[in-house]
Design a protein around this motif. Structure first.
Motif, mmCIF file in Angstrom:
data_model
loop_
_atom_site.group_PDB
_atom_site.id
_atom_site.type_symbol
_atom_site.label_atom_id
_atom_site.label_comp_id
_atom_site.label_asym_id
_atom_site.label_seq_id
_atom_site.Cartn_x
_atom_site.Cartn_y
_atom_site.Cartn_z
ATOM 1 N N GLY A 65 0.824 -1.199 0.000
ATOM 2 C CA GLY A 65 0.000 0.000 0.000
ATOM 3 C C GLY A 65 0.852 1.240 0.000
ATOM 4 N N PHE A 66 0.184 2.380 -0.154
ATOM 5 C CA PHE A 66 0.901 3.659 -0.141
ATOM 6 C C PHE A 66 -0.017 4.781 0.312
ATOM 7 N N SER A 67 0.609 5.859 0.728
ATOM 8 C CA SER A 67 -0.083 7.129 0.930
ATOM 9 C C SER A 67 0.738 8.198 0.218
ATOM 10 N N ILE A 68 0.023 9.145 -0.375
ATOM 11 C CA ILE A 68 0.671 10.310 -0.977
ATOM 12 C C ILE A 68 -0.022 11.537 -0.404
ATOM 13 N N SER A 69 0.768 12.402 0.189
ATOM 14 C CA SER A 69 0.251 13.596 0.838
ATOM 15 C C SER A 69 0.959 14.827 0.304
ATOM 16 N N VAL A 70 0.333 15.966 0.514
ATOM 17 C CA VAL A 70 0.918 17.240 0.111
ATOM 18 C C VAL A 70 0.942 18.152 1.332
ATOM 19 N N LEU A 71 2.117 18.623 1.687
ATOM 20 C CA LEU A 71 2.249 19.600 2.771
ATOM 21 C C LEU A 71 2.087 20.991 2.180
ATOM 22 N N HIS A 72 1.342 21.833 2.877
ATOM 23 C CA HIS A 72 1.130 23.187 2.371
ATOM 24 C C HIS A 72 0.893 24.161 3.510
ATOM 25 N N GLU A 73 1.125 25.426 3.203
ATOM 26 C CA GLU A 73 0.839 26.498 4.142
ATOM 27 C C GLU A 73 -0.663 26.733 4.182
ATOM 28 N N GLY A 74 -1.123 27.424 5.189
ATOM 29 C CA GLY A 74 -2.535 27.767 5.301
ATOM 30 C C GLY A 74 -2.697 29.155 5.864
ATOM 31 N N THR A 75 -3.830 29.744 5.622
ATOM 32 C CA THR A 75 -4.079 31.107 6.098
ATOM 33 C C THR A 75 -4.699 31.145 7.489
ATOM 34 N N TRP A 76 -5.121 30.014 8.004
ATOM 35 C CA TRP A 76 -5.713 29.962 9.337
ATOM 36 C C TRP A 76 -4.798 29.295 10.353
ATOM 37 N N VAL A 77 -3.594 28.940 9.921
ATOM 38 C CA VAL A 77 -2.644 28.249 10.791
ATOM 39 C C VAL A 77 -1.246 28.823 10.565
ATOM 40 N N THR A 78 -0.347 28.539 11.482
ATOM 41 C CA THR A 78 1.025 29.026 11.341
ATOM 42 C C THR A 78 2.017 27.913 11.024
ATOM 43 N N THR A 79 1.556 26.679 11.043
ATOM 44 C CA THR A 79 2.421 25.549 10.709
ATOM 45 C C THR A 79 1.781 24.786 9.543
ATOM 46 N N PRO A 80 2.556 23.991 8.822
ATOM 47 C CA PRO A 80 2.029 23.317 7.632
ATOM 48 C C PRO A 80 0.826 22.425 7.923
ATOM 49 N N ALA A 81 -0.036 22.330 6.930
ATOM 50 C CA ALA A 81 -1.149 21.375 6.937
ATOM 51 C C ALA A 81 -0.771 20.253 5.981
ATOM 52 N N CYS A 82 -1.307 19.078 6.235
ATOM 53 C CA CYS A 82 -1.031 17.923 5.389
ATOM 54 C C CYS A 82 -2.334 17.424 4.794
ATOM 55 N N TYR A 83 -2.388 17.427 3.472
ATOM 56 C CA TYR A 83 -3.532 16.891 2.743
ATOM 57 C C TYR A 83 -3.185 15.492 2.278
#
Length: 148
Positions: A65-83
């Motif tokens: 199996g696998f997972s693929i995620s994208v780390l990105h900045e957000g306007t409501w947070v100060t640390t990265p979010a992971c999708y």
């Protein structure tokens, strides 16, 4: 849950097995991904400077199996979010807790790295929702998607 399951970063030598699983994932969603997009996705998974994070599950030495995620900045947070964009377990390997371990791996990484959140979406009728609901309940947001 088998102790022989190991979750780790994808490696160069995983490409053939990953492509087999990727094809199964796209077939499940009845999606057609162009070969050059698949190749670029694999390149980004291996690139440590890319925000694309590729994790694989090995069960008795084989990719299961696998997972693929994208780390990105957000306007409501100060640390990265992971999708969490893509999650797939080989149908022959299901029922071994592999999907749970792939998600738990991202939860662990997120806590270690200080991410603000981990989130994903899926089809309403996806049987995997039984697993997802053990981590967090779905919210009431509706997705809009416009291809450009």
């Amino acid at each position: 849950m088998s102790e022989a399951v190991v979750i780790e970063a994808a490696r160069q030598g995983d490409e053939a097995e990953w492509r087999r699983l990727w094809a199964g994932y796209n077939a499940f969603y009845e999606a057609q991904v162009a070969p050059h997009v698949t190749a670029r996705t694999w390149q980004r998974i291996l690139d440590p400077a890319s925000p694309v994070l590729g994790r694989v599950a090995r069960w008795d030495g084989k990719l299961a199996g696998f997972s693929i995620s994208v780390l990105h900045e957000g306007t409501w947070v100060t640390t990265p979010a992971c999708y969490l964009e893509d999650l797939f377990v080989d149908p022959a390997c299901r029922g071994q807790g592999i999907g749970r371990r792939l998600i738990a791996d991202l939860v662990r990484l997120g806590r270690e790295e200080g991410w603000s959140r981990l989130y994903w979406h899926t089809r309403q009728d996806n049987p995997a929702r039984r697993l997802y609901d053990t981590f967090v309940q779905a919210d009431d947001f509706v997705r809009y998607r416009m291809d450009l």
